[in-house]
Write a protein that holds these residues in place. Sequence first.
Motif, PDB file in Angstrom:
ATOM      1  N   THR A 187       0.770  -1.328  -0.004  1.00 32.70           N
ATOM      2  CA  THR A 187       0.133   0.060   0.049  1.00 32.70           C
ATOM      3  C   THR A 187       0.948   1.161  -0.014  1.00 32.70           C
ATOM      4  OG1 THR A 187      -2.020   1.168   0.848  1.00 32.70           O
ATOM      5  CG2 THR A 187      -0.187   0.267   2.510  1.00 32.70           C
ATOM      6  N   THR A 188       0.162   2.440  -0.092  1.00 24.85           N
ATOM      7  CA  THR A 188       0.809   3.767  -0.126  1.00 24.85           C
ATOM      8  C   THR A 188       0.094   4.320   0.966  1.00 24.85           C
ATOM      9  OG1 THR A 188       1.205   3.871  -2.381  1.00 24.85           O
ATOM     10  CG2 THR A 188       1.409   5.862  -1.289  1.00 24.85           C
ATOM     11  N   VAL A 189       1.074   5.072   1.791  1.00 25.57           N
ATOM     12  CA  VAL A 189       0.568   5.869   2.839  1.00 25.57           C
ATOM     13  C   VAL A 189      -0.667   6.718   2.383  1.00 25.57           C
ATOM     14  CG1 VAL A 189       2.002   7.969   2.810  1.00 25.57           C
ATOM     15  CG2 VAL A 189       1.029   7.468   4.742  1.00 25.57           C
ATOM     16  N   PRO A 190      -1.678   6.754   2.898  1.00 25.57           N
ATOM     17  CA  PRO A 190      -3.099   7.505   2.755  1.00 25.57           C
ATOM     18  C   PRO A 190      -2.486   9.050   2.486  1.00 25.57           C
ATOM     19  CG  PRO A 190      -3.707   6.076   4.419  1.00 25.57           C
ATOM     20  CD  PRO A 190      -2.213   6.138   4.318  1.00 25.57           C
ATOM     21  N   ILE A 191      -3.076   9.430   1.175  1.00 29.44           N
ATOM     22  CA  ILE A 191      -2.664  11.036   0.724  1.00 29.44           C
ATOM     23  C   ILE A 191      -3.951  11.523   0.555  1.00 29.44           C
ATOM     24  CG2 ILE A 191      -1.893  12.209  -1.265  1.00 29.44           C
ATOM     25  CD1 ILE A 191       0.179  10.517   0.163  1.00 29.44           C
ATOM     26  N   ALA A 192      -3.955  12.834   1.277  1.00 28.13           N
ATOM     27  CA  ALA A 192      -5.153  13.758   1.329  1.00 28.13           C
ATOM     28  C   ALA A 192      -5.424  14.429  -0.202  1.00 28.13           C
ATOM     29  CB  ALA A 192      -5.161  14.669   2.368  1.00 28.13           C
ATOM     30  N   GLY A 193      -4.108  14.772  -0.657  1.00 27.34           N
ATOM     31  CA  GLY A 193      -4.025  15.396  -1.907  1.00 27.34           C
ATOM     32  C   GLY A 193      -2.629  16.379  -2.120  1.00 27.34           C
ATOM     33  N   ASN A 194      -2.796  17.242  -3.068  1.00 24.95           N
ATOM     34  CA  ASN A 194      -1.433  18.149  -3.074  1.00 24.95           C
ATOM     35  C   ASN A 194      -1.646  19.443  -2.635  1.00 24.95           C
ATOM     36  OD1 ASN A 194      -0.102  16.653  -5.493  1.00 24.95           O
ATOM     37  ND2 ASN A 194      -1.961  16.728  -6.266  1.00 24.95           N
ATOM     38  N   ILE A 195      -0.294  20.094  -2.180  1.00 23.94           N
ATOM     39  CA  ILE A 195      -0.271  21.137  -1.476  1.00 23.94           C
ATOM     40  C   ILE A 195       0.548  22.162  -2.199  1.00 23.94           C
ATOM     41  CG2 ILE A 195      -1.338  20.535   0.670  1.00 23.94           C
ATOM     42  CD1 ILE A 195       1.571  20.552   1.646  1.00 23.94           C
ATOM     43  N   VAL A 196       0.456  23.336  -2.001  1.00 27.57           N
ATOM     44  CA  VAL A 196       1.911  24.211  -2.362  1.00 27.57           C
ATOM     45  C   VAL A 196       2.725  24.639  -1.314  1.00 27.57           C
ATOM     46  CG1 VAL A 196       2.551  26.191  -3.576  1.00 27.57           C
ATOM     47  CG2 VAL A 196       0.297  24.802  -4.540  1.00 27.57           C
ATOM     48  N   THR A 197       3.915  24.188  -1.398  1.00 24.24           N
ATOM     49  CA  THR A 197       4.911  24.650  -0.078  1.00 24.24           C
ATOM     50  C   THR A 197       5.114  25.940   0.218  1.00 24.24           C
ATOM     51  OG1 THR A 197       6.824  24.184  -1.062  1.00 24.24           O
ATOM     52  CG2 THR A 197       5.944  22.167  -0.488  1.00 24.24           C
ATOM     53  N   PRO A 198       5.513  26.583   1.093  1.00 20.53           N
ATOM     54  CA  PRO A 198       5.938  27.897   1.113  1.00 20.53           C
ATOM     55  C   PRO A 198       7.088  28.389   0.191  1.00 20.53           C
ATOM     56  CG  PRO A 198       5.762  27.139   3.420  1.00 20.53           C
ATOM     57  CD  PRO A 198       5.695  26.003   2.493  1.00 20.53           C
ATOM     58  N   ASN A 224       6.827  27.559  -2.763  1.00 19.48           N
ATOM     59  CA  ASN A 224       6.246  27.517  -4.131  1.00 19.48           C
ATOM     60  C   ASN A 224       6.108  26.138  -4.772  1.00 19.48           C
ATOM     61  OD1 ASN A 224       4.176  28.720  -5.616  1.00 19.48           O
ATOM     62  ND2 ASN A 224       5.642  29.502  -6.980  1.00 19.48           N
ATOM     63  N   GLU A 225       6.655  25.161  -4.123  1.00 24.52           N
ATOM     64  CA  GLU A 225       6.740  23.645  -4.768  1.00 24.52           C
ATOM     65  C   GLU A 225       5.467  22.879  -4.512  1.00 24.52           C
ATOM     66  OE1 GLU A 225      11.372  22.554  -5.096  1.00 24.52           O
ATOM     67  OE2 GLU A 225      10.463  22.479  -2.886  1.00 24.52           O
ATOM     68  N   SER A 226       5.051  21.859  -5.412  1.00 24.06           N
ATOM     69  CA  SER A 226       4.080  21.098  -5.270  1.00 24.06           C
ATOM     70  C   SER A 226       4.501  19.995  -4.297  1.00 24.06           C
ATOM     71  CB  SER A 226       3.618  20.475  -6.728  1.00 24.06           C
ATOM     72  OG  SER A 226       2.663  19.705  -6.494  1.00 24.06           O
ATOM     73  N   ALA A 227       3.809  19.498  -3.456  1.00 22.60           N
ATOM     74  CA  ALA A 227       4.206  18.367  -2.340  1.00 22.60           C
ATOM     75  C   ALA A 227       2.829  17.683  -2.228  1.00 22.60           C
ATOM     76  CB  ALA A 227       4.607  18.841  -1.323  1.00 22.60           C
ATOM     77  N   LEU A 228       3.035  16.444  -1.402  1.00 23.68           N
ATOM     78  CA  LEU A 228       1.850  15.803  -1.066  1.00 23.68           C
ATOM     79  C   LEU A 228       1.645  15.662   0.376  1.00 23.68           C
ATOM     80  CD1 LEU A 228       2.687  12.451  -3.210  1.00 23.68           C
ATOM     81  CD2 LEU A 228       0.947  14.183  -3.658  1.00 23.68           C
ATOM     82  N   GLN A 229       0.297  16.059   0.775  1.00 26.94           N
ATOM     83  CA  GLN A 229      -0.106  15.989   1.913  1.00 26.94           C
ATOM     84  C   GLN A 229      -0.864  14.525   2.421  1.00 26.94           C
ATOM     85  OE1 GLN A 229      -3.077  18.980   3.196  1.00 26.94           O
ATOM     86  NE2 GLN A 229      -1.730  19.558   5.010  1.00 26.94           N
ATOM     87  N   TRP A 230      -0.281  14.141   3.562  1.00 27.40           N
ATOM     88  CA  TRP A 230      -0.933  12.857   3.896  1.00 27.40           C
ATOM     89  C   TRP A 230      -2.488  13.027   4.562  1.00 27.40           C
ATOM     90  CZ3 TRP A 230       3.467  10.001   7.310  1.00 27.40           C
ATOM     91  CH2 TRP A 230       4.466   9.477   6.311  1.00 27.40           C
ATOM     92  N   ASN A 231      -3.388  12.003   4.536  1.00 26.84           N
ATOM     93  CA  ASN A 231      -4.573  11.982   5.165  1.00 26.84           C
ATOM     94  C   ASN A 231      -4.041  11.601   6.427  1.00 26.84           C
ATOM     95  OD1 ASN A 231      -6.805  11.072   6.361  1.00 26.84           O
ATOM     96  ND2 ASN A 231      -7.688  10.492   4.397  1.00 26.84           N
ATOM     97  N   ARG A 232      -4.114  12.616   7.278  1.00 31.46           N
ATOM     98  CA  ARG A 232      -3.650  12.304   8.707  1.00 31.46           C
ATOM     99  C   ARG A 232      -4.232  11.216   9.381  1.00 31.46           C
ATOM    100  NH1 ARG A 232      -0.343  14.192  12.742  1.00 31.46           N
ATOM    101  NH2 ARG A 232      -1.239  14.173  14.705  1.00 31.46           N
ATOM    102  N   ASP A 233      -5.515  11.367   9.732  1.00 34.39           N
ATOM    103  CA  ASP A 233      -6.227  10.297  10.279  1.00 34.39           C
ATOM    104  C   ASP A 233      -6.148   8.996   9.677  1.00 34.39           C
ATOM    105  OD1 ASP A 233      -7.344  12.257  12.010  1.00 34.39           O
ATOM    106  OD2 ASP A 233      -9.083  12.570  10.987  1.00 34.39           O
ATOM    107  N   ALA A 234      -6.258   8.640   8.397  1.00 35.71           N
ATOM    108  CA  ALA A 234      -6.149   7.473   7.919  1.00 35.71           C
ATOM    109  C   ALA A 234      -4.786   6.922   8.102  1.00 35.71           C
ATOM    110  CB  ALA A 234      -6.564   7.396   6.462  1.00 35.71           C
ATOM    111  N   ALA A 235      -3.933   7.782   8.155  1.00 32.21           N
ATOM    112  CA  ALA A 235      -2.336   7.134   8.076  1.00 32.21           C
ATOM    113  C   ALA A 235      -2.025   6.994   9.531  1.00 32.21           C
ATOM    114  CB  ALA A 235      -1.508   8.649   7.841  1.00 32.21           C
TER     115      ALA A 235
END
Length: 315
Positions: A266-277, A279-290
């Motif tokens: 499996t892959t750690v549960p992902i909530a979606g994409n975010i933009v970092t301070p 200005n880079e694209s990154a992945l944010q985990w679904n905290r509760d599911a993770a």
Amino acid sequence: MAILAVILSVAIVGSIASYFYLDSKLTRKNILVDYAGRPAAGSGQNWLITGSDSRQGLSRKQERKLATGHDVSGMRSDTIMVLHMPANGNPAVLISLPRDSYVPIPGHGSDKINAAYALGGPRLLAETVQNVTGLRIDHYMGIGFGGFVRVVDAIGGVRLCLKAPLVDPAAGLHLHKGCQVLSGAEALGFVRSRHNFATQDLQRVQNQRVFLRALLRKLTSAGVIANPFSGLPAASGVAGTLTVDQGTHLFQLLRVAFALRNPITTTVPIAGNIVTPSNESALQWNRDAALKLFHEIRSDQRISKNLITGSTQAG
């Protein structure tokens, strides 16, 4: 009977000598150190498995052939996985942590998780992974580009069946649809490729798990293990390319190899994409599911079905 005893004695002595020889070829480093707040040991055993983009040992010609680029400074980890080996007989669980996961890195604020490897090597990456998962890492295993290629070539390539053609010039990859045996260079391109997929790195980590399972099935097959002309060079090639923690020995790696033949993936549960301070694209985990996934891992529970994404190819 006397002749048979002599033959058996030679075989046993040879096996013991081979074991200690191969064990001595492992590169050991002081990676897993105690620190304030390190998670307590849970049930079973956890391994941190990494594949770095290190070009160490590659010539310019090899860099061009493998499409790795050159004059690339520093180190990054293209592959970050946690392998859990339960103590209660449940199947092993292999979890991908995408390299673009946005997490806190000790002493460096929040950043993509592979930045931990670039900033502080395997030791800082191990601390980061332990902090964000709550899992105590018991053992570490890592390999670079050149080592990966040599391992695949040492066992005569790995057979993989593709659902669709895969052409990715950025990874030096030109594979056709259907079953084929991948060379070391082709295998490296396959596990690095991401530009052709709609989900980019999330598909790449699935492909990495697909290939890892195929590689370990070949490496632990009777045809490789029972044949000294292929088994010993393959084992030597593997041992000579791995970096492990101080407490890891060959017999433990053998257990890992068999566990990786058919794990739950499996892959750690992902909530979606975010933009970092920055200005880079990154992945944010679904905290509760993770947190639920890592709690089940830590207590040796069977993984909830809704947390298992499996490993499938695109196309």
